[in-house]
Write a protein that holds these residues in place. Structure first.
Motif, short mmCIF file in Angstrom:
data_model
loop_
_atom_site.label_atom_id
_atom_site.label_comp_id
_atom_site.label_asym_id
_atom_site.label_seq_id
_atom_site.Cartn_x
_atom_site.Cartn_y
_atom_site.Cartn_z
N UNK A 139 0.83 -1.20 0.00
CA UNK A 139 0.00 0.00 0.00
C UNK A 139 0.87 1.26 0.00
N UNK A 140 0.23 2.37 -0.31
CA UNK A 140 0.94 3.65 -0.26
C UNK A 140 1.47 3.90 1.14
N UNK A 141 0.69 3.55 2.15
CA UNK A 141 1.13 3.73 3.53
C UNK A 141 2.36 2.88 3.82
N UNK A 142 2.41 1.66 3.28
CA UNK A 142 3.59 0.80 3.48
C UNK A 142 4.86 1.49 2.96
N UNK A 143 4.75 2.08 1.77
CA UNK A 143 5.90 2.74 1.15
C UNK A 143 6.37 3.91 2.01
N UNK A 157 -3.38 9.96 -15.41
CA UNK A 157 -4.77 9.49 -15.46
C UNK A 157 -5.27 9.19 -14.06
N UNK A 158 -5.69 7.94 -13.84
CA UNK A 158 -6.19 7.53 -12.53
C UNK A 158 -5.10 6.99 -11.61
N UNK A 159 -3.87 6.99 -12.08
CA UNK A 159 -2.76 6.41 -11.31
C UNK A 159 -1.94 7.51 -10.63
N UNK A 160 -1.37 7.14 -9.51
CA UNK A 160 -0.50 8.03 -8.74
C UNK A 160 0.91 7.46 -8.73
N UNK A 161 1.90 8.31 -8.89
CA UNK A 161 3.29 7.87 -8.90
C UNK A 161 4.04 8.64 -7.83
N UNK A 162 4.63 7.93 -6.88
CA UNK A 162 5.42 8.58 -5.84
C UNK A 162 6.89 8.31 -6.13
N UNK A 166 16.17 10.68 -4.90
CA UNK A 166 17.50 10.45 -4.35
C UNK A 166 17.93 8.99 -4.41
N UNK A 167 16.94 8.09 -4.49
CA UNK A 167 17.22 6.67 -4.61
C UNK A 167 17.01 6.16 -6.03
N UNK A 168 16.43 7.02 -6.90
CA UNK A 168 16.13 6.58 -8.25
C UNK A 168 14.97 5.60 -8.30
N UNK A 169 14.04 5.70 -7.36
CA UNK A 169 12.92 4.77 -7.27
C UNK A 169 11.59 5.48 -7.49
N UNK A 170 10.69 4.82 -8.20
CA UNK A 170 9.33 5.31 -8.37
C UNK A 170 8.37 4.15 -8.17
N UNK A 171 7.28 4.41 -7.46
CA UNK A 171 6.24 3.41 -7.21
C UNK A 171 4.96 3.88 -7.86
N UNK A 172 4.38 3.02 -8.71
CA UNK A 172 3.15 3.33 -9.42
C UNK A 172 1.98 2.72 -8.66
N UNK A 177 -2.63 0.94 -4.05
CA UNK A 177 -1.74 -0.22 -4.07
C UNK A 177 -0.71 -0.10 -5.19
N UNK A 178 0.50 -0.60 -4.92
CA UNK A 178 1.58 -0.58 -5.92
C UNK A 178 1.30 -1.64 -6.98
N UNK A 179 1.35 -1.23 -8.25
CA UNK A 179 1.21 -2.20 -9.33
C UNK A 179 2.45 -2.25 -10.22
N UNK A 180 3.37 -1.29 -10.03
CA UNK A 180 4.62 -1.29 -10.81
C UNK A 180 5.71 -0.58 -10.00
#
Length: 202
Positions: A139-143, A157-162, A166-172, A177-180
């Protein structure tokens, strides 16, 4: 006068010998300064080892994902992942459709890996590797709990990307919930060091 001068070193030698004498019981040893120093040094070593482990795992998460590392030559990418199923963006984007997941790799014009991502439906979350315990279905809270507040947030669109730049990481994320997960070039010591400190907080 000579007797007084001779007595002084004798007293000092007696004090040294008394400090080196054996403790009469274990309880006396545990209350003594020697045991206290031993505990202090052991705690310092554990602290250094713990910090080193967090630093190592955070750095690894900033350069390695899904069997490949950032700046890996194109020939090594093909060696590790095989021939791509599809080529896009003038041959700089490879897509590997592996049934339960899709792995995408991006190369720079000089054929060095700049990004790698893995996408999978929640029911096939085990097919995408996790990053610091975070994976498909997290979940977003987990991240946020594990890595702290993101550096920036974007929407597609309907997706959020955080993004944790600094780490070069993105969570879709989709519906919280993370799907990518994507690892891209950009991680650095100054960037991921604050995340190391965050991860050290119990």
């Amino acid at each position: 006068m000579d007797d007084v001068q001779e007595a002084k070193p004798r007293r000092r030698s007696r004090s040294r010998s008394s400090s080196r004498k054996k403790h009469s019981s274990w309880s006396e040893y545990f209350r003594g300064r020697e045991f206290g120093r031993l505990v202090f040094y052991a705690m310092c070593l554990l602290g250094v080892a713990y910090t080193g482990f967090k630093l190592y795992t955070t750095r690894l998460a900033s350069i390695y994902y899904s069997e490949v590392t950032i700046d890996l030559p194109d020939s090594e990418v093909r060696y590790m992942l095989g021939a791509p199923d599809r080529l896009e963006q003038n041959g700089l984007l490879y897509r590997y459709d592996e049934g339960g997941r899709v792995i995408s790799t991006k190369q720079s014009p000089d054929k060095l890996l700049t990004a790698v991502s893995c996408t999978a439906p929640r029911l096939n979350s085990a097919h995408c590797e996790t990053v610091l315990g975070l994976g498909i279905g997290s979940t977003e809270a987990d991240v946020v709990v594990r890595l702290g507040a993101p550096d920036r947030v974007t929407y597609d669109g309907n997706d959020k990307i955080i993004h944790y730049d600094g780490m070069g990481l993105s969570f879709f994320l989709r519906k919280y919930e993370v799907y990518a997960i994507e690892l891209h070039k950009g991680g650095s010591l100054l960037g991921y060091l604050p995340r190391v400190l965050w991860r050290m907080v119990p």
